[in-house]
Every structure is written in C-alpha cells, then in structure tokens.
Design a protein around this motif. Sequence first.
Motif, mmCIF file in Angstrom:
data_model
loop_
_atom_site.group_PDB
_atom_site.id
_atom_site.type_symbol
_atom_site.label_atom_id
_atom_site.label_comp_id
_atom_site.label_asym_id
_atom_site.label_seq_id
_atom_site.Cartn_x
_atom_site.Cartn_y
_atom_site.Cartn_z
ATOM 1 N N GLU A 35 -1.721 11.473 9.407
ATOM 2 C CA GLU A 35 -2.555 11.591 10.608
ATOM 3 C C GLU A 35 -3.483 10.389 10.679
ATOM 4 O OE1 GLU A 35 -4.890 15.187 10.294
ATOM 5 O OE2 GLU A 35 -6.297 14.281 8.907
ATOM 6 N N TYR A 36 -3.940 10.086 11.874
ATOM 7 C CA TYR A 36 -4.827 8.942 12.083
ATOM 8 C C TYR A 36 -4.259 7.678 11.419
ATOM 9 C CZ TYR A 36 -8.302 12.467 13.515
ATOM 10 O OH TYR A 36 -8.961 13.497 14.135
ATOM 11 N N VAL A 39 -1.895 8.540 5.372
ATOM 12 C CA VAL A 39 -1.323 9.726 4.724
ATOM 13 C C VAL A 39 -2.395 10.796 4.600
ATOM 14 C CG1 VAL A 39 -0.313 10.620 2.600
ATOM 15 C CG2 VAL A 39 0.360 8.373 3.443
ATOM 16 N N LYS A 40 -2.103 11.991 5.067
ATOM 17 C CA LYS A 40 -3.032 13.111 4.911
ATOM 18 C C LYS A 40 -2.751 13.833 3.606
ATOM 19 C CE LYS A 40 -4.512 17.418 7.199
ATOM 20 N NZ LYS A 40 -3.829 18.540 6.576
ATOM 21 N N LYS A 140 -5.821 11.308 18.566
ATOM 22 C CA LYS A 140 -5.260 11.544 17.237
ATOM 23 C C LYS A 140 -3.742 11.575 17.311
ATOM 24 C CE LYS A 140 -5.065 14.993 13.549
ATOM 25 N NZ LYS A 140 -5.407 16.344 13.128
ATOM 26 N N PRO B 90 1.442 5.028 -0.105
ATOM 27 C CA PRO B 90 0.623 3.990 0.514
ATOM 28 C C PRO B 90 -0.831 4.129 0.091
ATOM 29 C CG PRO B 90 1.171 5.702 2.098
ATOM 30 C CD PRO B 90 1.888 6.049 0.841
ATOM 31 N N GLY B 326 -5.719 18.272 0.253
ATOM 32 C CA GLY B 326 -4.726 17.963 1.285
ATOM 33 C C GLY B 326 -5.307 17.516 2.601
#
Lengths: 478, 445
Positions: A35-36, A39-40, A140, B90, B326
């Motif tokens: 997201e954004y 990596v979330k 978003k 990443p 998370g």
Amino acid sequence: MKAKIEQAIAYLKSQGVDYADLRLVDTLTERIQTEYLGVKDISNTRSKGVGIRVIYDGSLGFSSSNDLADLNALADRAIAIAKASRKTQQKPIEMSKRAVVMADYQTPIEIDPFKVKLADKVEYLLACEKAMVASADIQKSSGHMLFQRQSKVFADTAGSYITQTLYESGAGLVAVASADGDTQRRSYPQSAGGNFGTAGYEFIEEMKLLENAPQLAKEAYDLVRAEVCPSGFYDLIIDTDQMHLQIHESVGHPLELDRIYGSELSFAGGSFVTPERIREGFKYGSEHVTITSDAISAGALGTYGFDDDGVRAGKIVLIDKGVLKSAISGRDSAALFGTTSSGANRADGWQNIPIVRMNNISLAPGSDSLQSLIGGVKDGLFLRCNKSWSIDDMRVNFQFGVELAEEIKDGKLTGKIYKNAVYSGITPEFWGSCDGVASAEHYKVFGIPNCGKGQPGQTAHVAHGSAPARFRQVKVGV
Amino acid sequence: MLLHEKAKRIVDLIAQGASYDTVVSIDYKLVGLSRFSHSEIHQNTETEDCSVTITVFKDGKIANVTTNVIDDQTLLEALQSAEAQLPYLPASSVVYPPLSDVKSIVSGNYNPAFDQQWNADKRADAVAAYAKTLPTGYEMTGIFQVAHSCRVWGNNVGVMHYANRSSADIEVMVMHTDGGTGLKIFTGTHPERIDFAAVAEGALKKAKANCNAISIKPQTYDVLLEPMAVSDLFTYGIHIGAGSKFHVDKLSPFTGMAGQRVAVNQLTVTAPVDDGDLNIVPFDAQGYTTQPIDIIKDGIFNSFATDSLTAQSCGVDNNGRAVGYGGDGGMVRGWVLAKGNTSLQDLVTSTKRGLLVSRFHYMNVVDIKTGMLTALTRDGLFLIEDGKVTKPIKNLRFTDSLLRMINNIDGIGDEHVVVNKYYSTTKVPALKIKDMVFTGKTTLE
C-alpha cells in the motif's frame, strides 16, 4: 505418517466406536500486501494438526491438536467427549451412506505459486500501484496476493483413505480517492481482497492486474466526485462482481441443510427454507433462475476432490428454473433429510469439525446478450462491485451496497455514474423479479476466501459464477 | 496450558539462534465447546493449538513466519526461513523501534478449576438438566464454552512478556415453535459464578414475551437498546472510530476530530487496562505496555488506539494497542461505555412510543466516512406504548449514521453487562436513542 494414522484408526475401532474419522491437515499460506507504493506486510504461515471425529453410541465427540505425538490419547478425548454428548442425545446421530474410497486428488496447476520468487510478486504489485498513482489523483493505492497449499489426509473406520493437495491463488487491487470530505474506493477484479481460485500462479497472470490498474484509479477519481445514487424503485442490471455475493447470501447460506435443521440458529441464524419447502418445490425465483452446487468446476475456489466426510465432490441442481430442488449437505444433515450427502461438509483446517459449507454455487447463464438486457431497461441502474452486505437471521431481508452504479435511460448506459448505491429486497421476491440472465460469454466466477460460519468461527473458501442479470423494480436507497 | 517455563524455552531457543533483531510471539489456546440445538448437543469439541510467529527486522525489512509445528528443529528452520527472505524484500521506510529498556510483564488468571467444574461432562449435565425443565413447545440452542489461552511476546534482547487467561462463555437462545425467540449470554472468569440455568431462564423469559409478534411499518422510532444491542452497535463504531489504521487512511468518521464534540455530553467510552471483567492483556503485539484510552469523554472525541508506528505517523502517544507488525496499527480489544443513572424500567417509562431492541444481527458498515451502519433486529423486538412494553414486533432493519445516533442519545442505563463478541469484550449499559431510522422489515409474505 500413514502407519501412524492407520494405527490410530485401528485403535478407534478397538474402542467400539460406531464410526470415526481422522483428518491430518497441513496448510501453508503466503500473504503479500502493499500500500502507498510500499510493502505493508508479507507473512508466511504454517498450520498442521489432527482432528478426530467420533460417533460413539450415537453421539458425537471431536478432539483436535497440533501435537501429533499421541494420537491414541487424542482419540480417547474424542470418545470421552462423545460419551458426554450422550447425556443430551434424543436420538442417535446417523450418517448417510457413501462409498468407501481410496484415492488421491491434486489441484491441477501450471505454475507452483510457492516457486515464484517473492521479489517478483512484490515487484508486480508495486508496479500495479505505480500505474494507479500515475493515472489519477488518488489518496491511496494497495495490492494484495494470497497463496495456499493444503495437504490433507482423511482416514475413517469404514476403510476410506484419501489424500488431497489443494492449491489456491488470488490477488486484487484497490484505489481510494478523496474529495470534499468524501472517500470512495474501486476494487479490481473484486472487493474483499480480489479474486481467488484453485489454481497456480497462472491465475494471477490471467487477471491482468497491471493492464487494469490505470482504469481502476480513474474510476475511483470520478466516483468520489459523482452524485449520490437516487432512491426509488428501479430496474437493475447487476454485474457479476455483485451477483456473486447476492447468490452467496440469499441462496448459498439459506440452502445449507444443517442451517435449515437449526444447527446455527443462535449464532449465524437459520433459514426461511424448511425441509418441507425443499420437498414441495418452493418457488424460489423466476424461470430464469437455475442455480447449481458444483464442487468440480475447474479452477473455482470451491473446487476439491472430496469433502471432509470423505464424499466425492460432485454437482447438483439446487434451483431449477426457479423451483427449489435440493440443498447442500453433509452426511449427517443428509441423513436427517433422508437422502445422500451432496459432498459439502468441510472443516476449516484440522482444528474444526466439518459443517455444511458452500462450494461453487452458481447461477446458470441465460441466452440474452448484455446489450439486450440493458436495452430492456427504460429507467434503471447497472450495479458493479460489492461494497457492503447484510441479511437477517432467516436470510429473508437483504441489503447490499455497491461501489459504483451506472445510469440506464431508455435502454442505454448514459455514462453517468453514481456513488453510495444501496439496494434491498426480500429473497424470493427478488429472485422472482429476475427476468433475464446474460449469456455464457459474460459469465465470470469469483472466489470468496472468507466465508464465515459456525462456532468457533470457521472460514470457508467458496466461489460463485454468474453472468450479469436483470431484476425489475428493486428498492434502491434506504 | 502453555506454562511460562515452556514459553521461555521457545523464546530463548529462537533468540539464541537469531542473526538479527528478532521478536517471538506465541499464541496458545485450549477450547472446550459444547454446542446444542433442539435442546441436544450436536457439536462437542476440544481443540488445542499453539502457534509461534517469528518476526525478523533488518535495515527496514521485516520478515514474518508463523508455524504451529513447534519442535526445536522446525522452529529453527522457521527462523532460518524468515532470515532467508530478507534479501528478497524491498527496503522500507517503516522502522519499528527496538524494545530493550522495558521490564518483562507476567500476568494472568489461568484457572485449572474450569477443567474440573466445567469439563465436557459437566457442561452436558447442565444442558441436559435445563432441557428437562423447558415448557412444552420450547427448545434451546446455543453454546457452553470453556477456554484457556496464553499470549507471549519476547525478543532477542531479553524481554519476555507472558499473560494467560481462563474464561467461560454461555449463549442460550430459547425458541418457541411459533418462532418466538429470546437470547441471553454470560461471560466470566470465575468458574464458581457460572449458572447455566440462570442464563437459560433469562432466554426463556424473553422467548415467552416474544411469541406471536406482529408486523409494523419500518420508519423512524425512538429506541431503547438493551446492552447486547448497544454492544453490537458500538463494536462497529469503535472499530472504525478508534482503530488507528482508519485514521491513518483518513477513513474514520472521527478522522481529524480530536478535541471536537461528536456526541451528547453524557457519552463516555473508554478502553481501560485494569478492568477485571475485560481482562485486557497488559502488553500489545509489539511488546509495549497497554495504556488506558479515553476514546470519547463527555461527548468529546479524544483519542484512538495506536501502535508504535501509527503513533509516530499521527503525532500522538503510543498507547500499546498493536495487533501485530502487519501495518494494521492499533485496535481496541476491550472497552467500556460509561453507565448513566436511569434504570431500564425508567427508560421504558419515559418513552411515549418506541421500540425495545434486544440485539442486532449481521451489522455492517454501509458508508464508513459517515459511519452509516445497517443491521436487523433479532431475538426480541418489542413495541413501547405510553411507557409500557406492550407487544412483540417482527424484526426490522435499521440503516442510520452512527454520528447521528450518538448525538440522539436520550438516556443511559444504570447497569453494566459484559458482552464478549468477536474480537472484543465490552461492558455496556442500555441506551435510549431518539429517532433511529428503520428501513425495512423481514416478513416473508
């Protein structure tokens, strides 16, 4: 492990059970969320354990553990629990007949999703996000992938021994736009995480996320600036990405035979469908409504080889041209009805007892082109992509919200879009108002990996296929 | 039960094998559940599980592996698997602050007496005994569950928190053959206070009152929500109103409203840490000490649940409500709606014409920004006329804005009820709300 399982089954037989089965389940999942433009979360989860179900003197007991060291002790617990159940039992539990099976089933896949490099998956989702952000001014962007490999062994005291390896893959994108204090989202190819199937990584490639990302962002941008959907009674064309949840809530759940017999009453609720209504051929919808339960449809998320009663997967007609014909069932609920199981008893992992779950519950395509369905609407709406859902405890009064509504005037889409569209209805009246389903070329299947039911809560992976369908004079708005 | 000694052995094993900053989270549960329908047990289960999550941090990269295969070799392989992922991840600007200067926390109320007093045999005895007393035409359905659970958080620099819990939940729905239903629930942490018959009796009383319901028009009504209905309503409201992820994403109906009036001044909702009925774990999933939160104080929106990251990004204090690493921020797991000083009877008496709502079914968010919610009533909806409960009503659907509803509160009950549902435990009184919007009925003609 096979010898250990066979020894446990032999032990259960020696303890005088009427029937017992043992399921060893080992599930590996990989979830990637971005997201954004970052990596979330990336998580890998393994859950392995054994569940033993026993019918002893007509009563049920179930014991499960992640500790596989002493299966006989686990069997003893299940028998002790069954003996406790006996204190309330009014008549013995029966299981409908089925064949003893020795078999193996594996989801056919082309690309093992667990062999695709993590970096490639992440890079692809981030590329999709970049494409969204580049194409419209959105608040978003986010992306999601989910993969699962589940190895299952089923063995029972009747002699069945079944092994299965089930693969699942899924992904989706979301664009969120804001303007003037409002926020709207568009999802591709579906909300609630995307689309999912019993397939390999080829399923992800076929979704063409990257190609669809720019349009998704543009739609979100336009949607937040659109008018609020008007209220009233309208003719609706409901697209496949909403139809699947309409089928799920107002056909799939009400036709679970254990629910019909009251097993879920205090929690998830019951059903307006009764055993008598099944036998009498209740008028569920119009002649355009034919719905099947199909656990053998290639690639769909509710496809498997055998259910967790050891019953071979198959296909049955639930509603034929609007007339209720049957329900989805497991061996115990089918015995109550006096029929054989439809092969739909499934458990969430090793730790839960099998209960009746949907597999692929789908509306058969009709013969109309989408254009002719739209052409038959003077003043109506084309509704796309689920946003919210709610239905009462007997599955009668439903209300759904959709992400986007398109105006139809004089048989044509005008290009005008609305936000915050909500429609509601009464299940059999709504299905009775269906006067056309688009043809097979418009047919799509959407997988739902989070269907909740039972106590403790169990999550099932199911799917629904349909083509866009037309419904007359449905209440829109609140 | 996963005892402290065994938990420590798992944490130490992984910590000693770790090459980078590493966190070990353990989630253990042992649940005995007797589920009954038509007054007989149809599902009787016992499940034990213990899963270990290993989270490795390096240069802004986070790798997560969870397994419930917890022999030494598999755990070390899981650690190696997490570390092996790092080169393929990443880099991120997300950096969780390392936690080294805190004291380890040990707490809990594990009570093995539950296993003697309320094992499967005793639960079946209780169900069977009450079933025999049910009047003709009535049946009961529901659950009687006993659970032990344990949560552990540890890292490779010597911090290890441990909390365990034992509890019971009873849910009894009594129904008459004409469809009249009533439901009562109980949740508690003291085995000697469990009285299955008393819970079932309450459900029977409600079911008797709910027979032969009539249909009325869906429209705007003054409503008196019993505590279970209040819990249903506010569980969704607190989820979207006090979850930090909703604020980070600017989706919450309370986004940007800190310090502003959002409700009548009688409304106070808090998330305490020391309320024995809520039994809050004293540390969060990132190892921080759980702090109390005043979510809404005297009608003013004050604060939301945070984790270490969302606290930074929103410029507020970390109140130790993380649900993991998370990126989901902080959430409120237990909350209290402050009680008022009006009895339920007085709330009824003060209502000229309205509805008494026992509970809601299948609530969902229709529009998050306006807090628009919808749900159906169930298991007891009654008409109030001239200050008296007069007749049972067939279920209705409401669709209304939470923001509007909390500004229309017209009375708060003087008794708390503990309601344990889904992911949170709540302590709530009855509420009177003016002009709640009902938009549909459930009658099948």
